[in-house]
Design an enzyme around this catalytic site. Structure first.
Site, PDB file in Angstrom:
ATOM      1  N   SER A  72      68.423  39.931  61.575  1.00 28.35           N
ATOM      2  CA  SER A  72      66.961  39.859  61.482  1.00 28.35           C
ATOM      3  C   SER A  72      66.433  38.772  60.562  1.00 28.35           C
ATOM      4  O   SER A  72      65.228  38.537  60.519  1.00 28.35           O
ATOM      5  CB  SER A  72      66.392  41.217  61.049  1.00 28.35           C
ATOM      6  OG  SER A  72      66.480  42.128  62.122  1.00 28.35           O
ATOM      7  N   LYS A  75      57.579  39.852  54.308  1.00 29.12           N
ATOM      8  CA  LYS A  75      57.662  40.730  55.470  1.00 29.12           C
ATOM      9  C   LYS A  75      57.030  42.079  55.135  1.00 29.12           C
ATOM     10  O   LYS A  75      57.185  42.590  54.013  1.00 29.12           O
ATOM     11  CB  LYS A  75      59.131  40.887  55.855  1.00 29.12           C
ATOM     12  CG  LYS A  75      59.404  41.680  57.133  1.00 29.12           C
ATOM     13  CD  LYS A  75      60.906  41.659  57.411  1.00 29.12           C
ATOM     14  CE  LYS A  75      61.298  42.463  58.632  1.00 29.12           C
ATOM     15  NZ  LYS A  75      62.766  42.419  58.882  1.00 29.12           N
ATOM     16  N   SER A 128      64.120  41.084  63.320  1.00 28.15           N
ATOM     17  CA  SER A 128      62.813  41.692  63.139  1.00 28.15           C
ATOM     18  C   SER A 128      61.898  40.924  62.188  1.00 28.15           C
ATOM     19  O   SER A 128      60.713  41.234  62.094  1.00 28.15           O
ATOM     20  CB  SER A 128      62.978  43.127  62.618  1.00 28.15           C
ATOM     21  OG  SER A 128      63.546  43.142  61.315  1.00 28.15           O
TER      22      SER A 128
END
Length: 522
Positions: free
Chosen positions: A208, A103, A184
């Site tokens: 997330s 990420k 996210s």
């Protein structure tokens, strides 16, 4: 995105088509990727090339998933080094030579950016690896690139669209392209689901990892706070943030978690991790559910009829696997814990982000106030759909020194942990709790923002306890998951339950890259 596409096309241009197509990586497990290298069927370089080709075909062209925000220009060179080590009889670990995506809020001390999806963090790369990146490299993984995310990990403004960032644009759900990938860790979820790498790493403050794992048909593990170092990760909250694996199977997620765990002087929360670490791969027992007492938290269900049907079927599958199902479990402190959580996040974000930004140089974002000012000055690119109210609220707060924050933090942790999960498990003599992870993916909506229907990530997130989402089937063609959560540092037990459930049901289905759902009845 021109940087990613140009780099990828340049790499592919020098690769013979026959070599690129030699090894099929779609749906390949980490064990299969390791075996292919051991048997000489594919080298690490072959795997990198195969995933680069797949990223070009699915992420940039074709359905245009938009999950990968940047590629590592050194990936092939790293793979060549790892191939040479293998040829010399040296293996760093079970991840040796396997491409993994991170990420884009996880620092890598290389030529790649770490931006949290924000243009305000573009400039000089991070000065050193995050502890997560360093541990993956030590384990032999090839960091293939970075994945898109909800900007600032979805802590920027109201009416946000999960998976959208001003740097990366909108990531798309591979099961229905007009639907949310959830956030996210949206890019990590989509990339892992679409086999754009062996697996991916996400981060969670509250939901997330769990939400994008469930909505993209994956296994996601949100570890206990203190199990995985957060050093070098763009923060929201020091009391709730953690990185964790997102993969197509429980076995792959457990293997990744094993590589991530360890003490780190850069993160004080990990100081006593050696006392709580287990062999997570050894926990993969298909008989683990026999004799377990698992509590059903119906309070966290009831938000979607289709999800409830899948959850009821999952409960019956657990019962058939030998679980003693305990109904009627309540978490009465949930609402108050959630109210305190928001106060905690707002205050911690201010201090924790400023501390992180002090480690970065050569970027516009020197502190939170500079981020806000940058966004205003570049509003046409940064603020076209939703604002930055959360950033502004955090900047106006008193940070960790605020007395209201200190009370909220203590109350939130107490209500979610000792008086929440711990109390329910002790009163009913439970080994774990279960609930639906989330509802089905909703349509992407840049005007109204996310239409989040319900979920069960909160209590584990606020308490700092572990949570694992496992696929439990499809609702109208969209994946949904079941959460296994429980006491702090109970990852090994939960992995065993999740694995046994997965093996008994095998409910995951690969994505179909449909433009949208079929038209309903006329």
């Amino acid at each position: 995105m021109r940087l990613v596409t140009g780099l990828l096309l340049g790499l592919l241009a020098v690769l013979p088509a026959a070599v690129r197509a030699e090894f099929a990586v779609e749906e390949a497990s980490l064990a299969e990727l390791a075996a292919a290298q051991a048997e000489g069927t594919a080298s690490s370089q072959d795997l990198v090339r195969a995933y680069l080709e797949r990223i070009e075909r699915l992420d940039r062209a074709g359905p245009r998933l938009n999950a990968v925000i940047e590629l590592n220009p050194e990936a092939l060179a790293i793979a060549a080094t790892l191939d040479a080590e293998r040829a010399a009889g040296t293996l760093r670990g079970p991840l040796h030579g396997i491409p993994i995506l991170l990420k884009d809020n996880i620092d890598t001390g290389d030529r790649m950016q770490t931006s949290a999806g924000s243009l305000a963090l573009l400039g000089e790369p991070a000065a050193q690896d995050s502890s997560v990146a360093a541990r993956l490299r030590a384990a032999g993984a090839v960091i293939l690139g970075k994945t898109n995310l909800s900007e600032w990990a979805n802590f920027r403004g109201r009416r946000s669209s999960s998976g959208w960032s001003s740097r990366g644009g909108q990531t798309r759900n591979p099961y229905a392209l007009d639907r949310t990938p959830c956030g996210s860790s949206s890019g990590s979820g989509v990339a892992a689901a679409a086999s754009l790498a062996g697996a991916a790493i996400g981060t969670e403050t509250d939901g997330s990892i769990i939400c994008p794992a469930a909505i993209n048909g994956l296994v996601g593990i949100k570890p206990s706070i203190g199990l995985v170092s957060r050093a070098g990760i763009v923060p929201i909250s020091g009391s709730q943030d953690t990185a964790g694996p997102m993969a197509r199977s429980v076995a792959d997620a457990a293997l990744l978690l094993q590589a991530l765990v360890g003490a780190d002087p850069r993160d004080r929360a990990t100081a006593d991790v050696a006392e709580h670490t287990a062999d997570y791969v050894a926990a993969l027992d298909p008989q683990a559910l026999k004799g377990a007492r698992i509590g059903v938290v119906r309070q966290l269900a009831g938000f979607h009829a289709g999800v409830d049907q899948r959850f009821d079927a999952a409960v019956e599958a657990l019962r058939a696997a030998g679980v003693e199902i305990v109904e009627g479990i309540e978490l009465p402190t949930r609402a108050e814990a959630a109210r305190n959580e928001f106060t905690v996040l707002v205050h911690e974000f201010k201090d924790d982000l400023n501390a992180y930004l002090a480690t970065r140089s050569g970027v516009p974002a020197t502190d939170l106030d500079a981020v806000i000012a940058f966004n205003v000055a570049n509003a046409e690119r940064v603020l076209p759909w939703f604002g930055q109210q959360l950033l502004e609220q955090a900047a106006a707060s008193g940070g960790r020194a605020d007395v209201d924050y200190q009370k909220a933090q203590a109350d939130a942790r107490r209500l979610a942990g000792p008086e929440g999960i711990d109390k329910a498990m002790a009163e009913h003599r439970l080994d774990a709790l279960i609930a639906p992870s989330n509802g089905p993916a909703w349509p992407v909506d840049w005007v109204n923002g996310d239409a989040f229907g319900g979920g069960s990530s909160g209590m584990a997130a606020i308490s700092g306890y572990p949570n694992i989402s496992v696929p439990m089937g499809l609702v109208h063609g969209l994946p949904v998951g079941i959460n296994f959560f429980g006491a702090r540092y109970s990852e090994a037990k939960l992995i065993g339950y999740a694995y046994a459930f997965e093996q008994a049901t095998r409910l995951r289905q690969p994505p179909r890259y449909a433009a949208g759902l079929p038209a309903g009845p006329q």
